[in-house]
Design a protein around this motif. Structure first.
Motif, PDB file in Angstrom:
ATOM      1  N   ARG A 318     -46.864 -59.756 -55.122  1.00 38.00           N
ATOM      2  CA  ARG A 318     -47.779 -60.636 -54.916  1.00 38.00           C
ATOM      3  C   ARG A 318     -47.404 -62.077 -54.442  1.00 38.00           C
ATOM      4  O   ARG A 318     -48.068 -62.754 -53.906  1.00 38.00           O
ATOM      5  N   LYS A 319     -46.203 -62.364 -54.902  1.00 41.60           N
ATOM      6  CA  LYS A 319     -45.426 -63.741 -54.632  1.00 41.60           C
ATOM      7  C   LYS A 319     -45.092 -63.756 -53.033  1.00 41.60           C
ATOM      8  O   LYS A 319     -45.060 -64.599 -52.485  1.00 41.60           O
ATOM      9  N   THR A 320     -44.748 -62.431 -52.725  1.00 39.76           N
ATOM     10  CA  THR A 320     -43.967 -62.498 -51.220  1.00 39.76           C
ATOM     11  C   THR A 320     -45.272 -62.213 -50.322  1.00 39.76           C
ATOM     12  O   THR A 320     -45.122 -62.938 -49.195  1.00 39.76           O
ATOM     13  N   VAL A 321     -46.237 -61.565 -50.494  1.00 39.83           N
ATOM     14  CA  VAL A 321     -47.249 -61.023 -49.517  1.00 39.83           C
ATOM     15  C   VAL A 321     -48.357 -62.077 -49.862  1.00 39.83           C
ATOM     16  O   VAL A 321     -49.072 -62.225 -50.682  1.00 39.83           O
ATOM     17  N   PRO A 324     -53.742 -61.844 -50.325  1.00 37.05           N
ATOM     18  CA  PRO A 324     -53.674 -61.041 -51.683  1.00 37.05           C
ATOM     19  C   PRO A 324     -54.277 -59.447 -51.703  1.00 37.05           C
ATOM     20  O   PRO A 324     -54.049 -58.749 -52.326  1.00 37.05           O
ATOM     21  N   LYS A 325     -55.109 -59.354 -50.651  1.00 34.29           N
ATOM     22  CA  LYS A 325     -55.763 -57.939 -50.560  1.00 34.29           C
ATOM     23  C   LYS A 325     -54.610 -56.920 -50.052  1.00 34.29           C
ATOM     24  O   LYS A 325     -54.555 -55.731 -50.787  1.00 34.29           O
ATOM     25  N   VAL A 326     -53.867 -57.441 -49.278  1.00 36.19           N
ATOM     26  CA  VAL A 326     -52.704 -56.772 -49.002  1.00 36.19           C
ATOM     27  C   VAL A 326     -51.903 -56.463 -49.655  1.00 36.19           C
ATOM     28  O   VAL A 326     -51.022 -55.311 -50.000  1.00 36.19           O
ATOM     29  N   ALA A 327     -51.403 -57.590 -50.475  1.00 42.42           N
ATOM     30  CA  ALA A 327     -50.548 -57.507 -51.563  1.00 42.42           C
ATOM     31  C   ALA A 327     -51.033 -56.496 -52.645  1.00 42.42           C
ATOM     32  O   ALA A 327     -50.077 -55.769 -53.290  1.00 42.42           O
ATOM     33  N   GLU A 328     -52.343 -56.672 -52.835  1.00 42.00           N
ATOM     34  CA  GLU A 328     -52.612 -55.659 -54.132  1.00 42.00           C
ATOM     35  C   GLU A 328     -52.711 -54.144 -53.787  1.00 42.00           C
ATOM     36  O   GLU A 328     -52.251 -53.195 -54.313  1.00 42.00           O
ATOM     37  N   GLY A 346     -36.626 -56.811 -46.429  1.00 36.17           N
ATOM     38  CA  GLY A 346     -37.515 -57.774 -45.856  1.00 36.17           C
ATOM     39  C   GLY A 346     -38.834 -56.864 -45.592  1.00 36.17           C
ATOM     40  O   GLY A 346     -39.706 -57.030 -44.674  1.00 36.17           O
ATOM     41  N   TYR A 347     -38.879 -55.749 -46.559  1.00 34.21           N
ATOM     42  CA  TYR A 347     -40.287 -54.730 -46.311  1.00 34.21           C
ATOM     43  C   TYR A 347     -41.395 -55.467 -46.732  1.00 34.21           C
ATOM     44  O   TYR A 347     -42.287 -55.603 -45.709  1.00 34.21           O
ATOM     45  N   TYR A 348     -41.677 -56.018 -47.850  1.00 30.11           N
ATOM     46  CA  TYR A 348     -42.834 -56.813 -48.262  1.00 30.11           C
ATOM     47  C   TYR A 348     -43.206 -58.097 -47.250  1.00 30.11           C
ATOM     48  O   TYR A 348     -44.379 -58.273 -46.640  1.00 30.11           O
ATOM     49  N   GLU A 349     -42.074 -58.665 -46.872  1.00 29.67           N
ATOM     50  CA  GLU A 349     -42.210 -59.816 -45.832  1.00 29.67           C
ATOM     51  C   GLU A 349     -42.971 -59.568 -44.707  1.00 29.67           C
ATOM     52  O   GLU A 349     -43.527 -60.283 -44.020  1.00 29.67           O
ATOM     53  N   THR A 350     -42.497 -58.133 -44.212  1.00 32.29           N
ATOM     54  CA  THR A 350     -43.119 -58.008 -42.900  1.00 32.29           C
ATOM     55  C   THR A 350     -44.651 -57.758 -42.804  1.00 32.29           C
ATOM     56  O   THR A 350     -45.249 -57.903 -41.805  1.00 32.29           O
ATOM     57  N   PHE A 351     -45.413 -57.711 -43.998  1.00 28.38           N
ATOM     58  CA  PHE A 351     -46.728 -57.570 -44.013  1.00 28.38           C
ATOM     59  C   PHE A 351     -47.161 -58.854 -43.904  1.00 28.38           C
ATOM     60  O   PHE A 351     -48.534 -58.899 -43.709  1.00 28.38           O
ATOM     61  N   ASN A 352     -46.517 -60.174 -43.941  1.00 31.02           N
ATOM     62  CA  ASN A 352     -46.845 -61.603 -43.543  1.00 31.02           C
ATOM     63  C   ASN A 352     -46.959 -61.628 -41.933  1.00 31.02           C
ATOM     64  O   ASN A 352     -47.543 -62.654 -41.365  1.00 31.02           O
ATOM     65  N   ARG A 353     -46.437 -60.707 -41.144  1.00 31.31           N
ATOM     66  CA  ARG A 353     -46.460 -60.846 -39.650  1.00 31.31           C
ATOM     67  C   ARG A 353     -47.746 -60.781 -39.080  1.00 31.31           C
ATOM     68  O   ARG A 353     -48.595 -59.596 -39.762  1.00 31.31           O
ATOM     69  N   GLN A 354     -48.211 -61.486 -37.893  1.00 27.84           N
ATOM     70  CA  GLN A 354     -49.411 -61.298 -37.395  1.00 27.84           C
ATOM     71  C   GLN A 354     -49.778 -59.762 -36.891  1.00 27.84           C
ATOM     72  O   GLN A 354     -50.644 -59.452 -36.853  1.00 27.84           O
ATOM     73  N   VAL A 359     -53.032 -49.859 -43.789  1.00 28.27           N
ATOM     74  CA  VAL A 359     -54.235 -49.107 -43.844  1.00 28.27           C
ATOM     75  C   VAL A 359     -54.092 -48.220 -45.091  1.00 28.27           C
ATOM     76  O   VAL A 359     -53.273 -47.426 -45.073  1.00 28.27           O
ATOM     77  N   ASP A 360     -54.836 -48.372 -45.857  1.00 29.46           N
ATOM     78  CA  ASP A 360     -54.961 -47.488 -47.311  1.00 29.46           C
ATOM     79  C   ASP A 360     -55.535 -46.324 -46.915  1.00 29.46           C
ATOM     80  O   ASP A 360     -56.823 -46.247 -46.729  1.00 29.46           O
ATOM     81  N   ILE A 361     -54.942 -45.131 -46.912  1.00 27.80           N
ATOM     82  CA  ILE A 361     -55.579 -43.835 -46.882  1.00 27.80           C
ATOM     83  C   ILE A 361     -55.555 -42.930 -47.910  1.00 27.80           C
ATOM     84  O   ILE A 361     -55.647 -41.469 -48.103  1.00 27.80           O
ATOM     85  N   SER A 362     -55.265 -43.796 -49.195  1.00 32.89           N
ATOM     86  CA  SER A 362     -55.377 -42.999 -50.403  1.00 32.89           C
ATOM     87  C   SER A 362     -56.229 -42.104 -50.768  1.00 32.89           C
ATOM     88  O   SER A 362     -56.459 -40.963 -51.496  1.00 32.89           O
TER      89      SER A 362
END
Ligand code: FAD
Ligand code: NAP
Length: 545
Positions: A318-321, A324-328, A346-354, A359-362
Motif C-alpha cells: 500500500r505504501k509503494t503503489v 489505492p485501487k491497484v494497491a488493494e 521493483g515489482y510493486y513499483e512497476t505498477f506506478n508506471r503510466q 487487470v483482475d481476472i479472479s
C-alpha cells in the motif's frame, strides 16, 4: 575394495544379459549432470538423454527477461568438488540466468560431461522387461536402448503449463511461455504486451518488460507476496570469507530446514510486542529475500503469526503503489508462504508506471485468445505479444509425460492416478531399478535445490554401486515402506499452513490433477537423517534381490 572397483567388477555381471548401458539418466540439468559425473567415477557406462540442446535444465529453458535464482548464488551451486566451488566466481548475490547457464556449461566442460549426453533427445517411453530385469528406453525419434538402471532426473519444474484457452491458434501476434523462452533475443520495444500470471516468473519479468514495452497489461488471477531481493554485486571480501570456510558453511546449511544458511529467529511472532514484531519484519524486509519467513519460528505454523507477516507485507504494498485501487488488488489475501514466496526487484513499483495496467481476472477467467488479443469479462484487449507466465505441471508433470511401465506392464500414470506415492521421493514400488531425483515425497522444492539434487545423486549412485558390488541385480521400494513414508509425509504436511491453499505444491494449478501435498515438508535435516539411517540399515524399506 573401493566402490569403483566394486562396480566395475560387477557391470555387467557375466550371469546377466548384456544391456546397451548400465545406467540411462533422463535430463541434463544440475541433477543429471552430477549423476553422470558420479556414476562414471564409479565405473558405470552411463548415457544421459536430454530434450534440450545443451546442459542446464531449468536455466536452459527459462531465459525470460529478469530470470535469476532467489537462493543466494554462493549457496545455489554445487559443493561436491571443492576446487570447483573455490574457483568459480559469482558476480551477484542472486545470479542471472545467463550467469547460471555459463556455470552449467563450465561444469560440463570441466568434467567432460558432453561426450555421454545425447542432446535434442526426448525420452518418450521406458518399459521394464521383467524377464530380464532390463529397462527399454525409447526416444521420440524411435531409438530404443536397454539399461539395467533407469533414472529420471527430469526436474520438478520442467513441464510448462500452457492453459487450455480457446483461440490460441487464431492470435496473430507472438506468444511466449516463460518456461520455454526463445534462444533469440526478444525485443518488446514499442509493443503492446500482455503478461498472464503473477507467480515468481511473472514477478521477475514484469519490471523489465515494462521498461521496454509501449504498454504492459498484467492479468492477475491471484495476487502474490513478493519480498525485495536487494540484489547487489558480491563484495570480494564476503566471497573470500565464505570461501575460506565453504565446507563449514555448507555443513551448517544442511542443518537448516530448507538447506539454506541464514540467521533464523527461534521466537514466536506472538511472543513479542507489536513494536518488536514490526522491527523484526522490517529488518528482514531490508535484508531482502526468501529468509523473510525466518523472522519468527511459527509463521508457517500459526495463523495469527502468519497474519502479522501478511499484514506487514500488505502495508508495504500500500505504501509503494500510488493508486489505492491497484494497491488493494495487488494485496494478497491468502496465507503468506503458502504459495511459494516470490522475490522481486521493483515489482510493486512497476505498477506506478503510466504504461502498466493491472487487470483482475479472479472472477472472470480469460475466455479466449482472439486474432488481435484476448477476451475476459466480456472485454476485448489488443496486444502484439502475450506472455504466459503460467508455471508448470510441477513435480509429477515430467515423470508422467513419459510412458513409464513397471512390473506387469503397469503404467506409472495408473499407479499415481490418485496422487504420487514414493518411498523417500527416490523410488516407487512396482518400478524396480527406476529412481527419481527429487521426486514427489522428497524435500526438493521446499529447499535449496542444489544440495537436494546432490544428495539424491549421491544416494542413487552409491546405491547402484552397492547392489552391483554385491552381485545383486534388483532394488525395489517395499510397498509397506512406501505407504508409511506417504502417511508420514501427509501427517507432517497437515501440521503446517503450507498445505492449506490452492498452490502448485498440491497440484491445484493443473485442472484435474489430484490434490496431494507433493513435497516432503519435514525438513532437510530430518530427511537426511532418514536416508542415512536407511542406508546404515542395509537399505531398509527397499527389497534387494
Ligand atoms: P531441471 O533443471 O528441470 O532439468 C531437467 C531436465 O530434464 C531438463 O533439461 C529437461 O529438458 C529434461 N527432460 C525432462 N523430461 C525429459 C524427457 N522426457 N526426455 C529428455 N529430457 C527430459 N531452485 C532453487 O533452489 N533456487 C532457485 O533460485 C531456483 N530458481 C528457479 C527459477 C526458475 C525459473 C525455475 C523454473 C526453477 C527454479 N528453481 C530454483 C528450481 C530448479 O528447477 C532447480 O533449482 C534445479 O535447477 C533443478 O535441476 P534438475 O536437474 O533437477 O531439473
Ligand atoms: P507459478 O508460481 O505457478 O505462477 C503461475 C501464475 O500463472 C500464477 O499467478 C497463476 O495464478 C497464473 N495462472 C496459471 N494458469 C492461469 C490461467 N489459466 N489463467 C490465468 N492465470 C493463470 O509459476 P512460476 O511463476 O513459473 O513459478 C513456478 C516456480 O518456479 C516458483 O514457485 C519457484 O519455485 C520457481 N521459480 C523461481 C524463481 C526465482 O525467483 N528463482 C523464478 C521463477 C520460478 P494462480 O495463482 O491463480 O494459480
Amino acid at each position: 575394495m573401493t566402490q569403483t572397483e566394486a562396480a566395475s567388477d560387477h557391470t555387467p555381471a557375466a550371469s546377466q544379459p548384456a544391456t546397451d548401458m548400465d545406467v540411462i539418466v533422463v535430463g541434463a540439468g544440475f541433477a543429471g549432470m552430477y549423476l553422470l559425473h558420479r556414476l562414471r567415477g564409479l565405473g558405470f557406462r552411463v548415457q544421459v538423454m536430454e530434450a534440450g540442446s545443451d546442459v542446464g535444465g531449468t536455466w536452459y529453458w527459462n531465459r525470460y527477461p529478469g530470470a535469476r535464482c532467489d537462493v543466494e548464488s554462493m549457496q545455489y551451486s554445487y559443493q561436491f568438488d571443492d576446487d570447483l566451488q573455490q574457483e568459480w566466481e559469482w558476480s551477484e548475490r542472486y545470479a542471472t540466468q545467463p550467469e547460471i547457464i555459463r556455470y552449467a556449461r563450465h561444469v560440463a566442460d570441466r568434467f567432460d560431461l558432453r561426450r555421454d549426453i545425447r542432446f535434442d533427445c526426448r525420452v518418450a517411453a521406458a518399459h521394464l522387461d521383467e524377464t530380464q530385469d532390463v529397462w527399454r528406453v525409447t526416444t521420440e525419434g524411435g531409438d530404443t536402448l536397454t539399461t539395467r538402471w533407469f533414472v529420471m532426473a527430469t526436474g520438478c519444474l520442467s513441464s510448462a503449463n500452457m492453459p487450455d484457452i480457446p483461440g490460441v491458434e487464431s492470435f496473430r501476434g507472438a506468444i511466449f511461455h516463460t518456461g520455454q523462452w526463445p534462444h533469440e533475443d526478444v525485443d518488446f520495444t514499442g509493443k503492446r504486451v500482455a503478461v498472464i500470471g503473477t507467480g515468481s516468473s511473472a514477478i521477475q519479468s514484469i519490471p523489465i518488460i515494462a521498461e521496454q514495452a509501449a504498454s504492459l497489461t498484467v492479468f492477475q488471477r491471484t495476487a502474490n507476496y513478493a519480498i525485495p531481493a536487494r540484489n547487489r554485486p558480491l563484495d570480494p571480501e564476503d566471497v573470500a570469507r565464505i570461501k575460506a570456510h565453504y565446507g563449514e558453511m555448507r555443513a551448517q546449511a544442511k542443518k537448516m530446514p530448507a538447506g539454506i544458511l541464514f540467521q533464523a529467529n527461534d521466537v514466536s511472532a506472538r511472543a513479542v510486542d507489536d513494536a518488536e514484531r514490526q522491527a523484526r519484519f522490517e529488518h528482514r524486509w531490508q535484508k531482502g529475500g526468501l529468509t523473510f519467513l525466518g523472522a519468527f519460528n511459527d509463521l508457517l505454523l500459526d495463523e495469527k503469526s502468519n497474519r502479522y507477516a501478511a499484514d506487514f507485507v500488505r502495508n508495504k504494498i500500500r505504501k509503494t503503489v500510488k493508486d489505492p485501487k491497484v494497491a488493494e488488488l495487488l494485496c494478497p489475501t491468502n496465507i503468506i508462504g503458502c504459495k511459494r514466496l516470490c522475490v522481486d526487484s521493483g515489482y510493486y513499483e512497476t505498477f506506478n508506471r503510466q504504461n502498466v495496467h493491472l487487470v483482475d481476472i479472479s472472477g472472470s477467467p480469460i475466455e479466449a485468445l482472439t486474432e488481435s488479443g484476448l477476451r475476459t469479462g466480456g472485454e476485448e484487449y489488443a496486444f502484439d505479444c502475450i506472455v504466459f507466465a503460467t508455471g508448470f505441471d510441477a513435480m509429477t508433470g515430467s515423470l508422467l509425460r513419459v510412458d513409464i511401465r513397471g512390473s506387469e506392464g503397469r503404467p506409472l500414470a495408473e499407479k499415481w492416478q490418485e496422487g504420487p506415492k514414493t518411498y523417500l521421493g527416490l523410488m516407487t514400488a512396482g518400478f524396480p531399478n527406476m529412481f527419481m531425483v527429487t521426486g514427489p515425497g522428497s524435500p526438493s522444492v521446499l529447499t535449496n535445490m542444489l544440495p537436494s539434487v546432490e544428495q539424491h545423486a549421491e544416494f542413487i549412485a552409491d546405491c547402484i554401486a552397492h547392489i552391483a558390488g554385491n552381485g545383486l541385480k534388483r532394488i525395489e521400494a517395499e510397498p509397506e515402506a512406501e505407504e508409511a513414508w506417504v502417511a508420514h509425509g501427509d501427517q507432517v504436511a497437515g501440521l503446517t499452513l503450507r498445505s492449506t491453499c490452492s498452490s502448485w505444491y498440491v497440484g491445484a494449478n493443473i485442472p484435474g490433477k489430484p490434490r496431494v501435498f507433493m513435497p516432503y515438508i519435514g525438513g532437510f535435516p530430518a530427511y537426511l537423517d532418514k536416508c542415512a539411517e536407511v542406508v546404515a540399515n542395509g537399505y531398509e524399506g527397499f527389497r534387494l534381490s
